[in-house]
Design a protein around this motif. Sequence first.
Motif, short mmCIF file in Angstrom:
data_model
loop_
_atom_site.label_atom_id
_atom_site.label_comp_id
_atom_site.label_asym_id
_atom_site.label_seq_id
_atom_site.Cartn_x
_atom_site.Cartn_y
_atom_site.Cartn_z
N GLU A 159 0.84 -1.20 0.00
CA GLU A 159 0.00 0.00 0.00
C GLU A 159 0.88 1.25 0.00
OE1 GLU A 159 -3.56 0.06 2.06
OE2 GLU A 159 -3.66 -2.09 2.41
N TRP A 160 1.08 1.79 -1.16
CA TRP A 160 1.95 2.98 -1.31
C TRP A 160 1.44 4.16 -0.50
CZ3 TRP A 160 6.34 3.50 -4.46
CH2 TRP A 160 6.65 2.38 -5.23
N PRO A 164 2.94 5.07 6.02
CA PRO A 164 3.36 6.41 6.43
C PRO A 164 4.74 6.80 5.91
CG PRO A 164 2.61 5.13 8.32
CD PRO A 164 2.68 4.19 7.16
N GLN A 165 5.64 5.83 5.76
CA GLN A 165 6.99 6.14 5.31
C GLN A 165 7.05 6.36 3.80
OE1 GLN A 165 8.92 6.73 7.82
NE2 GLN A 165 7.37 5.85 9.18
N ALA A 170 5.59 8.52 -2.66
CA ALA A 170 4.59 8.22 -3.69
C ALA A 170 4.04 9.51 -4.30
CB ALA A 170 3.46 7.38 -3.09
N VAL A 171 3.79 10.50 -3.45
CA VAL A 171 3.27 11.79 -3.94
C VAL A 171 4.36 12.50 -4.75
CG1 VAL A 171 2.31 14.03 -3.27
CG2 VAL A 171 1.66 11.99 -2.00
N ALA A 172 5.60 12.42 -4.26
CA ALA A 172 6.72 13.08 -4.98
C ALA A 172 6.96 12.43 -6.34
CB ALA A 172 7.98 13.03 -4.13
N PRO A 250 -0.99 11.96 7.78
CA PRO A 250 -0.43 13.21 8.31
C PRO A 250 1.00 13.41 7.80
CG PRO A 250 -1.50 11.96 10.04
CD PRO A 250 -1.47 11.08 8.82
N THR A 251 1.66 12.31 7.41
CA THR A 251 3.04 12.43 6.92
C THR A 251 3.11 13.02 5.52
OG1 THR A 251 2.92 10.16 6.16
CG2 THR A 251 4.01 10.53 8.27
N THR A 252 1.97 13.22 4.88
CA THR A 252 1.97 13.84 3.55
C THR A 252 1.21 15.16 3.56
OG1 THR A 252 0.05 12.54 2.96
CG2 THR A 252 2.16 11.70 2.22
#
Lengths: 300, 436
Positions: A159-160, A164-165, A170-172, A250-252
Amino acid sequence: MADVMTRLDPDTRAAARGLSDLSIRNLFIIPTIAFLIIFNVFPLIYSLATAFTDYRASTSAESNWVGLANFRELLSDPNIWRNFTITAKYVIISVTGQVFVGFGLAMLLNRPIPLKGLITTLLLLPMMMSPAVVGLFWKLLYDPSFGIINYFLGLGKFEWLADPQMALYAVAIVDIWMWSPFVMLLSLAGLSAVPKHLYEAAEIDRAGPFYTFFRITLPLVAPILMIAIIFRTMEAFKTFDHAYILSTQPTTELIAIRLYKMAFLEWQTGMSSAFAYIVLIVVVAITNIYVKYLNKAKAR
Amino acid sequence: MHRSFYKLLAGAAAIALSAPAASSQELTIFWAEWDPANYLQELVNEYEAETGVVVTVETTPWQDFQTKAFTEFNAKGSAYDMIVGDSQWLGSASEAGHYVDLTEFFATHNLTTVMAPATVKYYAEYPGNSGKYWAVPAEGDAVGWSYRKDWFEDPAEMAAFKEKYGYDLAVPQDWAQLIDIAEFFHRPDENRYGIAIYTDNSYDGLVMGVENALFSYGGNLGDYETYQVDGILNSEASIAGLEAYRKLYGFTPPGWSKTFFVENNQAITEGLAAMSMNYFAFFPALVNPATNPNADVTGFFANPKGPNGDQFAALGGQGISIVSYSENQEESFKFLEWFIKEETQKRWAELGGYTAHAATLESEEFRNATPYNEAFYQTMFMVKDFWAVPEYAELLTAANERIYPYIVGGEGTAKEVLDALTADWEETFRKYGRIQ
């Protein structure tokens, strides 16, 4: 007839044409200035004033002047610093990725290859797409059940976006995919402007590809590459659309997402205006550093 | 002759222009874009037929609903005469003066007993237990469950379940059974999963989902009158509820980390999960064979009891309020008088709207009208809601930030999460002067 016109004074000539140069200039400039004042300057000043109040756009209550309280509260809020840290990490990953991929593609396309025009056009497609659509598109690609990425990488049900890490990467990756063509385009322009005789001279001097790249190509392309980095850094700081769609953690939570929530979900208008100014100051500061380097690169 | 003709023409034009203004007033109701808004438009067409007053239900996508509504309120705009606003808006909209006070209207029409009590409490009253009302319960809604009847009634599955858990496989009576059944049907190798729950943390999806567990385990979000949170939000019961929700997340399909009503209906239509949480307002799509190939084998049940017999469900739905800046307030009151009539409420239910009208809800006719109406009826008498204070959005943001990493990422413990959230909420209440 032409002879008659040239003998007339400028005003009479303009009148004969229907509009004077001054009128035409005013016709274009006045609406532009009015537009800028109404939609850029006024909101900028108004939001600056709002940043020092406890104004909430969801209420009719009078707003009170709170001085620097909003700024103090924001700067002492660990969550805001967390948002800045996440965004800085995102900007570094994203812009670095775009520079490497974009410049790499430009190097490949800067040599005679078949269907070069078609390939260049196809490579430009991602940046022509709506970021919101790109977000939805990549959400499907990342899907652990039927997403094509896990299938090709053999990652099973990884699950990309829920990890949380990994979520920020994945967004970048999406941003890199979308905006590397922009860097590629500028780099191509820079590469094509490098004088060919420099390479010929290097070849005569038996310079290796490594030496040629670091002593000729990179220094000459550096100014234009720096412009690409400035643009992409500013844009990456403001990333919202695709990140909002993909972001679950929250990490993104990038600063633009936090700002949106503060302004339009929590209706903390005064506070969010202060936040926006803090972001603006940070972006301007970083851009200035880049511009300083850009000028140095140009001077060389 | 010539002059007479123009006089006649001018007179006819004057009559033509003034007649509609005098007889056909127009009202605009603002709501989010979904099926109930379409049903409401059908209903108000009948009001137009009766009275000549044209009522338009203007809609906007859910994502823009709050922003658009409050932007209009803040501008004191008269574009909307009435709004079917979210229950948690009551505090901010009433305190800011955006809504017309309907307390007298409630007393005149005895609405506290005409409408189901829980719906009055959460869709209409603010502050809690103040006796001040700002909306007429319009679209009742809450969270319920759909399930695959054919999976539950398969003899082989029933036997296997009985052997494993020692009791019969059936609609879960409590949360322990809900968890057992989710675990039983969770078979990733067969691309079949136990349960679909809300996890979307963009707005209130995740928190609404968690509320179903938390409330039924005997927990609460705090005291809505005193704003006391400590000892309530982080009570043993609330902690147990949060742990139960986390357990359920373990039985969801892969990629279930940001899911809401669309995905949860898909879990049933695509045969992905045995049970799925959703608002009742989205269940019509599940009984329609055109949108759900499993329509004939889909069943419904109300949120089950917790370990101590408490049974509650998270409230959805909205009340209808008159906007203070409307230039047609008198006509809006007339419309509301028509809307609360028993026959109108019956018609509203027939069209697909979820009435909050107690007598209509209790009628056999309503309860048997659809496969999910019985569960809806049971649920509407046991609903609880989130804070309706003006700063609810800040409370919601904090809740999402604290709860999400625990549910989806397994970070920390339920106690740590709720203790931290308690501190966040207390800070917010202190900031707004609700507590010292």
